[in-house]
Design a protein around this motif. Structure first.
Motif, mmCIF file in Angstrom:
data_model
loop_
_atom_site.group_PDB
_atom_site.id
_atom_site.type_symbol
_atom_site.label_atom_id
_atom_site.label_comp_id
_atom_site.label_asym_id
_atom_site.label_seq_id
_atom_site.Cartn_x
_atom_site.Cartn_y
_atom_site.Cartn_z
ATOM 1 N N ILE A 1 43.002 -75.348 -27.223
ATOM 2 C CA ILE A 1 41.591 -75.717 -27.363
ATOM 3 C C ILE A 1 41.143 -76.311 -26.029
ATOM 4 N N ILE A 2 40.039 -75.821 -25.500
ATOM 5 C CA ILE A 2 39.492 -76.371 -24.256
ATOM 6 C C ILE A 2 38.146 -77.010 -24.573
ATOM 7 N N LEU A 3 38.060 -78.301 -24.332
ATOM 8 C CA LEU A 3 36.840 -79.054 -24.561
ATOM 9 C C LEU A 3 36.002 -79.039 -23.281
ATOM 10 N N ASN A 4 34.692 -78.921 -23.445
ATOM 11 C CA ASN A 4 33.820 -78.954 -22.275
ATOM 12 C C ASN A 4 32.658 -79.902 -22.538
ATOM 13 N N LEU A 5 32.590 -80.957 -21.716
ATOM 14 C CA LEU A 5 31.480 -81.900 -21.763
ATOM 15 C C LEU A 5 30.426 -81.402 -20.780
ATOM 16 N N SER A 6 29.217 -81.170 -21.257
ATOM 17 C CA SER A 6 28.245 -80.499 -20.400
ATOM 18 C C SER A 6 26.890 -81.203 -20.389
ATOM 19 N N SER A 7 26.206 -81.046 -19.256
ATOM 20 C CA SER A 7 24.781 -81.374 -19.143
ATOM 21 C C SER A 7 24.134 -80.206 -18.422
ATOM 22 N N SER A 8 23.894 -79.156 -19.181
ATOM 23 C CA SER A 8 23.390 -77.909 -18.631
ATOM 24 C C SER A 8 21.912 -77.774 -18.960
ATOM 25 N N PRO A 9 21.022 -77.782 -17.944
ATOM 26 C CA PRO A 9 19.586 -77.772 -18.220
ATOM 27 C C PRO A 9 19.096 -76.409 -18.700
ATOM 28 N N PHE A 10 17.985 -76.469 -19.397
ATOM 29 C CA PHE A 10 17.331 -75.274 -19.943
ATOM 30 C C PHE A 10 16.486 -74.580 -18.887
ATOM 31 N N TYR A 11 16.460 -73.281 -18.938
ATOM 32 C CA TYR A 11 15.355 -72.485 -18.409
ATOM 33 C C TYR A 11 15.324 -71.181 -19.191
ATOM 34 N N LYS A 12 14.324 -70.408 -18.994
ATOM 35 C CA LYS A 12 14.082 -69.201 -19.784
ATOM 36 C C LYS A 12 15.327 -68.316 -19.857
ATOM 37 N N GLU A 13 15.794 -68.075 -21.100
ATOM 38 C CA GLU A 13 16.925 -67.206 -21.418
ATOM 39 C C GLU A 13 18.246 -67.732 -20.869
ATOM 40 N N ARG A 14 18.307 -69.016 -20.588
ATOM 41 C CA ARG A 14 19.540 -69.612 -20.064
ATOM 42 C C ARG A 14 20.677 -69.531 -21.079
ATOM 43 N N ASP A 15 20.389 -69.720 -22.364
ATOM 44 C CA ASP A 15 21.478 -69.763 -23.337
ATOM 45 C C ASP A 15 22.202 -68.424 -23.447
ATOM 46 N N LYS A 16 21.516 -67.320 -23.162
ATOM 47 C CA LYS A 16 22.180 -66.015 -23.182
ATOM 48 C C LYS A 16 23.252 -65.950 -22.098
ATOM 49 N N VAL A 17 22.898 -66.396 -20.893
ATOM 50 C CA VAL A 17 23.856 -66.411 -19.788
ATOM 51 C C VAL A 17 25.016 -67.345 -20.110
ATOM 52 N N ARG A 18 24.697 -68.511 -20.631
ATOM 53 C CA ARG A 18 25.704 -69.524 -20.947
ATOM 54 C C ARG A 18 26.677 -69.022 -22.008
ATOM 55 N N PHE A 19 26.138 -68.445 -23.079
ATOM 56 C CA PHE A 19 26.985 -67.959 -24.175
ATOM 57 C C PHE A 19 27.883 -66.819 -23.716
ATOM 58 N N GLU A 20 27.358 -65.914 -22.903
ATOM 59 C CA GLU A 20 28.180 -64.795 -22.434
ATOM 60 C C GLU A 20 29.333 -65.304 -21.579
ATOM 61 N N MET A 21 29.066 -66.309 -20.735
ATOM 62 C CA MET A 21 30.135 -66.878 -19.920
ATOM 63 C C MET A 21 31.194 -67.512 -20.799
ATOM 64 N N LEU A 22 30.789 -68.303 -21.795
ATOM 65 C CA LEU A 22 31.742 -68.990 -22.661
ATOM 66 C C LEU A 22 32.562 -68.005 -23.488
ATOM 67 N N LYS A 23 31.927 -66.942 -23.952
ATOM 68 C CA LYS A 23 32.657 -65.928 -24.723
ATOM 69 C C LYS A 23 33.690 -65.216 -23.844
ATOM 70 N N THR A 24 33.302 -64.944 -22.616
ATOM 71 C CA THR A 24 34.242 -64.318 -21.672
ATOM 72 C C THR A 24 35.414 -65.235 -21.404
ATOM 73 N N ARG A 25 35.116 -66.511 -21.147
ATOM 74 C CA ARG A 25 36.182 -67.453 -20.829
ATOM 75 C C ARG A 25 37.148 -67.618 -22.008
ATOM 76 N N ALA A 26 36.632 -67.732 -23.220
ATOM 77 C CA ALA A 26 37.491 -67.898 -24.397
ATOM 78 C C ALA A 26 38.383 -66.673 -24.597
ATOM 79 N N SER A 27 37.798 -65.504 -24.425
ATOM 80 C CA SER A 27 38.534 -64.265 -24.638
ATOM 81 C C SER A 27 39.629 -64.070 -23.597
ATOM 82 N N GLU A 28 39.306 -64.309 -22.330
ATOM 83 C CA GLU A 28 40.292 -64.058 -21.278
ATOM 84 C C GLU A 28 41.427 -65.079 -21.319
ATOM 85 N N LEU A 29 41.170 -66.270 -21.864
ATOM 86 C CA LEU A 29 42.191 -67.314 -21.920
ATOM 87 C C LEU A 29 42.874 -67.405 -23.281
#
Length: 576
Positions: free
Chosen positions: A167-195
């Motif tokens: 399990i990898i915990l991530n403490l974050s303060s990631s600011p919003f901008y238009k469609e940011r969560d799509k980019v964020r979620f794709e990165m996290l899904k990639t990281r979880a899958s590859e690890l």
């Protein structure tokens, strides 16, 4: 046996240790009542994010360490491991995650990758950590990362996974901008899958000056699938039960860690053993909040940005010029939702050039929202200006001087109400206007906060339409949508007398500002060279105006201000 993790999606206020500590304790108690084994807080939850140059004040750093001591005392009777984001300090300062259990500090992890782009200046304030850290509970290994650490493909998360972190915990303060969560979620899904690891991502929520944080904390399983997601822009505690053996099964079957990267980027990992029993619990269902659409997110971002700017800076009410146009109408609507219509005052300030329809639209909108309004005609004031200036102007023809005087009269009146009654003055300009300088310095740009300054005009219409959809009725009237945009500072004036059509203008502005495309690159995309030079000149020549504008909410990839730091004195022209 599953481990229960609580994510405190917290709205922290920079520097307000008393309130932040109160929230932290409340979340810990709530997590304990729900039998959580671990609670994870966002990045710098104790201090608020970003604390900026407060980090340079030793008293602020001492107060941060005192806050950790208070959490340690509070945790003595709590059977829960606390991972708390806060500033650490010795002779340097660090962006850290403190590991606390039953009144004991087991150590901390110091953020290793410090972002220094966009709105981030962490290398100005923090020293990077040198070693990844994981905690071990009953043979369950949990890696700790902070925000940027998880974005780096061969960063700490890889070493944590290779050292057995399921399990990898991530403490974050990631600011919003238009469609940011799509980019964020794709990165996290990639990281979880590859690890082949669970990723538990806890993000801060709320408004802080120009930034808004959308929360949207999420849990991704080892196959890169979202198992649990928290809502946008809502403070709260979100719980998840995780099977720590699932990554082992995924890794044995697919061997991802073995083949992703055979080298260990960091050969040393700090392991913190904690003697805590994981008890059997009644399983919790996974809660998955579906992502809202883009323009609902922008509406919520503006609403939260207004709410927190007003609340955290000690204001109660707002005042602004209400023209009957789409810009001030949207500001009126979202401000009413944010702080209540009884705290919103619109000033309708018609001149001899204002259309009857615009005044009627402003009145109707005020009634639809139930906000207070005052009608203050400016014709007499304007005529006094013109009479007193007549001798100095020497019968020169009417031009932007007379137009801007009207805007500055309105700005003066808005600021008079702000001073007299303690209202926060809102400026109602948009990003298309700010980019091109189609706004009056000390006039319609006057104000203490500018909620839609990072919203392009074409997107503004879409958010306004979404506003009506969300509320299920026509609050912003059809006539406001359909009228041609106009400042109404001279007879029959239209924005397109000065600017290209917004559909074309915004397309070019987005590519030139947000995507940093060059003149040559835009020319190769088929845009007219004369049009490009005209727009780029407007952008470059009006940096001095933007530098004097009120702060406003970041809604796009490259907002004006920290995101885009251009020299005012700038003679660069790429077409010469």
């Amino acid at each position: 046996m599953k481990i229960r993790i609580a994510m405190a999606q917290m709205n922290a206020t920079v520097g307000d240790y008393l309130i932040n500590l109160e929230k932290i304790k409340k979340f810990i108690d709530e997590a304990c009542n729900n039998k959580a084994d671990i609670i994870i807080f966002p990045e710098l939850a104790l201090n608020g994010y970003p604390p900026e140059d407060l980090i340079l004040k030793t008293q602020f750093l001492r107060d941060s360490l005192s806050g950790i001591e208070e959490v340690l005392k509070f945790s003595k009777s709590k059977d829960i491991i606390i991972i708390l984001g806060a500033v650490d300090w010795d002779i340097e300062s660090y962006n850290a995650a403190f590991i606390i259990y039953e009144g004991k500090l087991y150590g901390n992890y110091r953020k290793m990758f410090l972002p220094n782009y966009s709105v981030f200046d962490e290398k100005r304030y923090f020293t990077p950590g040198k070693i990844p850290t994981l905690i071990e509970i009953n043979n369950i290994k949990l890696g700790i990362t902070i925000c940027e650490d998880i974005w780096v493909p061969n960063g700490p998360a890889l070493s944590l996974a290779q050292h057995g972190a399921n399990i990898i915990l991530n403490l974050s303060s990631s600011p919003f901008y238009k469609e940011r969560d799509k980019v964020r979620f794709e990165m996290l899904k990639t990281r979880a899958s590859e690890l082949s690891s669970w990723i538990v991502y806890c993000n801060i929520v709320g408004g802080q000056d120009e930034l808004v944080f959308d929360g949207r904390s999420v849990v991704i399983n080892p196959y890169g699938e979202i198992e649990m997601s928290a809502p946008h822009f809502e403070e709260g505690l979100y719980l998840v039960d995780i099977d720590p053996l699932e990554p082992t099964r995924a890794n044995l079957r697919e061997g991802k860690r073995k083949h992703y990267n055979t080298s260990i980027y960091y050969s040393d990992v700090n392991t913190v053993p904690i003697d805590k029993k994981i008890s059997q619990k009644v399983p919790l269902p996974f809660i998955k909040k579906e992502s809202t659409d883009t323009y609902t997110q922008i509406y919520l971002a503006i609403k939260v940005g207004i709410t927190d700017y007003i609340k955290k800076n000690g204001f109660k009410s707002v005042v602004f010029g209400l023209s009957g146009g789409i810009d001030s109408s949207l500001v009126a609507c979202i401000a009413s939702d944010a702080i209540g219509s009884n705290n919103v005052l619109g000033l309708i300030m018609p001149s001899k050039f204002s259309s009857k329809e615009s005044v009627e639209d402003a009145l109707q909108l005020s009634k639809n929202l139930g906000i207070d309004y005052e009608i203050i005609p400016i014709t007499n004031i304007y005529d006094c200006y013109m009479e007193d200036l007549k001798g100095s102007f020497k019968d020169l023809p009417f031009d932007k001087t007379e137009e801007n005087i009207q805007a500055r009269i309105r700005g003066n009146i808005v600021m008079a109400f702000s001073n007299k009654f303690g209202y926060l003055a809102l400026a109602c300009g948009n990003k298309s206007e700010a980019a091109t300088g189609y706004a009056t310095l000390y006039g319609d740009m006057a104000g203490g906060f500018s909620p839609i300054k990072d919203l392009y005009k074409t997107d503004l219409y879409k958010v306004a339409k979404k506003y009506n959809e969300i509320h299920g009725k026509e609050i912003i009237t059809k006539s406001i949508f359909e009228k041609a945009p106009s400042a109404e500072l001279r007879p029959n004036q239209k924005d397109q007398d000065t600017l290209p059509p917004y559909e074309i203008l915004d397309e070019i502005l987005f590519k030139y500002i947000d995507r940093e495309m060059s003149y040559d690159e835009l020319l190769n995309e088929g845009y007219d060279s004369e049009l490009l030079q005209r727009i780029i000149n407007m952008v470059n020549q009006n940096e001095y105006k933007r530098r004097q504008s009120a702060p406003g909410i970041k809604l796009t990839e490259r907002s004006f201000g920290k995101d885009r730091r251009m020299p005012i004195t700038n003679k660069y022209k790429p077409w010469i």
